[in-house]
Scaffold this active site. Structure first.
Site, mmCIF file in Angstrom:
data_model
loop_
_atom_site.group_PDB
_atom_site.id
_atom_site.type_symbol
_atom_site.label_atom_id
_atom_site.label_comp_id
_atom_site.label_asym_id
_atom_site.label_seq_id
_atom_site.Cartn_x
_atom_site.Cartn_y
_atom_site.Cartn_z
ATOM 1 N N GLU A 16 0.861 -1.107 0.272
ATOM 2 C CA GLU A 16 0.327 0.066 -0.090
ATOM 3 C C GLU A 16 0.654 1.211 -0.446
ATOM 4 O O GLU A 16 2.320 1.016 0.014
ATOM 5 C CB GLU A 16 -0.692 -0.261 1.144
ATOM 6 C CG GLU A 16 -2.062 -0.785 1.011
ATOM 7 C CD GLU A 16 -3.164 0.459 0.048
ATOM 8 O OE1 GLU A 16 -2.541 1.320 0.076
ATOM 9 O OE2 GLU A 16 -4.215 0.006 -0.090
ATOM 10 N N ASN A 147 -10.324 5.634 2.136
ATOM 11 C CA ASN A 147 -9.593 5.531 1.184
ATOM 12 C C ASN A 147 -9.314 6.586 0.279
ATOM 13 O O ASN A 147 -10.391 7.291 0.458
ATOM 14 C CB ASN A 147 -9.454 3.861 0.419
ATOM 15 C CG ASN A 147 -9.150 2.961 0.683
ATOM 16 O OD1 ASN A 147 -7.041 3.113 0.832
ATOM 17 N ND2 ASN A 147 -9.108 1.951 0.627
ATOM 18 N N ASP A 197 -9.767 1.870 -4.647
ATOM 19 C CA ASP A 197 -8.960 1.995 -3.523
ATOM 20 C C ASP A 197 -7.897 3.039 -3.480
ATOM 21 O O ASP A 197 -8.799 4.423 -3.285
ATOM 22 C CB ASP A 197 -7.671 0.617 -3.633
ATOM 23 C CG ASP A 197 -7.376 -0.094 -2.027
ATOM 24 O OD1 ASP A 197 -7.271 1.052 -1.532
ATOM 25 O OD2 ASP A 197 -6.626 -1.047 -1.850
#
Length: 290
Positions: A16, A147, A197
């Site tokens: 991430e 997000n 995302d």
């Protein structure tokens, strides 16, 4: 399909938040579930790793050196040289099912980070702003999974996704005050193959979003329309950021999550750090001013 380069081979369960450091010419990113931070040096290709006692959801570079981090349980400074963690605040210590997730700095040097319900179902999460004087302000609540934090180039709009909503929202953004208002739908993924995302902004003010379970990145125009789709050889891209010496390389983090061995044989790049040339450049990532 746009050509995809594997920068670093890994099996990140939840890679991430890639962050490009212009000064160091290096890319930092995390594997949340492995409690790990990595740094890729562009010149040498070397990768360094740091292991933490708890999960790290996001982070930003500091003007004074080191990082400000949104760890699972709260906000803290981290010094990569000494590996020392200095805790700042734990605003959701009273909600043990929540953890911090996505976060970024605005162009005033304030760190914004949102939490999420670790069970992926309750709207117990919130969005916070950490100012350079280390004051923490809660900006929004009723969130499930925070997000896609990013700001328009003119600092008038703040973008934010609550992933289970299949939506990226736009807010009016007061750049001086650091406040948001008038939430409305910017883009819906309800009719798309994945959910929103992590995001980044390019030099033209277009928003790039990684679509979890969607096998793709989507580039949205400022009016929220889909400008371009970039297909990927991985099911779960998680976030993206422009980097490289000229900010012309789009780095993409990915996740294996709960993939089985058959899934992974079909997508050997899953969990790795990827790079693409998409024909546009990004903008430098702001640093935390505290």
């Amino acid at each position: 399909m746009t050509s995809v380069t594997e920068v670093f081979r890994s099996r990140d369960r939840l890679g991430e938040v890639p962050v490009w450091d212009v000064a160091e010419q290096a890319l930092y990113w995390v594997d949340i579930e492995s409690k790990r931070l990595r740094r890729f040096d562009h010149a040498t290709g070397q990768v360094r790793e740091w292991q933490f006692p708890e999960r790290i959801g996001s982070f930003a570079l500091r003007e004074r050196g080191g990082l400000v981090c949104a760890f699972e349980s709260g906000l803290a400074f981290f010094d990569p040289a000494t590996e020392k963690i200095d805790w700042i605040a734990r605003p959701e210590a009273h909600i043990p099912t929540n953890r911090f997730n996505d976060g970024k700095c605005d162009r005033k040097g304030r760190f914004w980070a949102g939490t999420m319900d670790d069970n992926l179902k309750d709207r117990s999460a919130s969005l916070y702003r950490l100012d350079p004087d280390l004051q923490v302000t809660r900006l929004a609540g009723g969130i499930c999974i925070s997000n896609s934090l990013v700001w328009s180039l003119d600092n008038s709009i703040f973008y934010f996704a609550d992933t289970p909503d299949n939506a990226i929202y736009a807010y009016d953004y007061d750049h001086n005050a650091g406040t948001i208002a008038n939430r409305r739908l910017f883009a819906s993924t309800a009719e798309q193959p994945g959910t929103p995302d992590g995001s980044t902004i390019d030099e033209h003010g277009y928003l790039w979003n990684a679509q979890w379970d969607g096998w793709r990145l989507t580039r949205y125009a400022p009016d929220g329309s889909i400008d371009r789709v970039v297909e990927l050889p991985v099911q779960r891209p998680t976030s993206c950021m422009f980097g490289g010496p000229d900010l012309a390389t789009l780095y993409v983090t990915t996740a294996i999550w709960d993939s089985n061995e058959a899934d992974l044989r079909a997508q050997p790049l899953a969990g790795s750090l990827l790079a693409l040339d998409v024909g546009v450049r990004g903008v430098p990532e702001p640093r935390f001013a505290g």
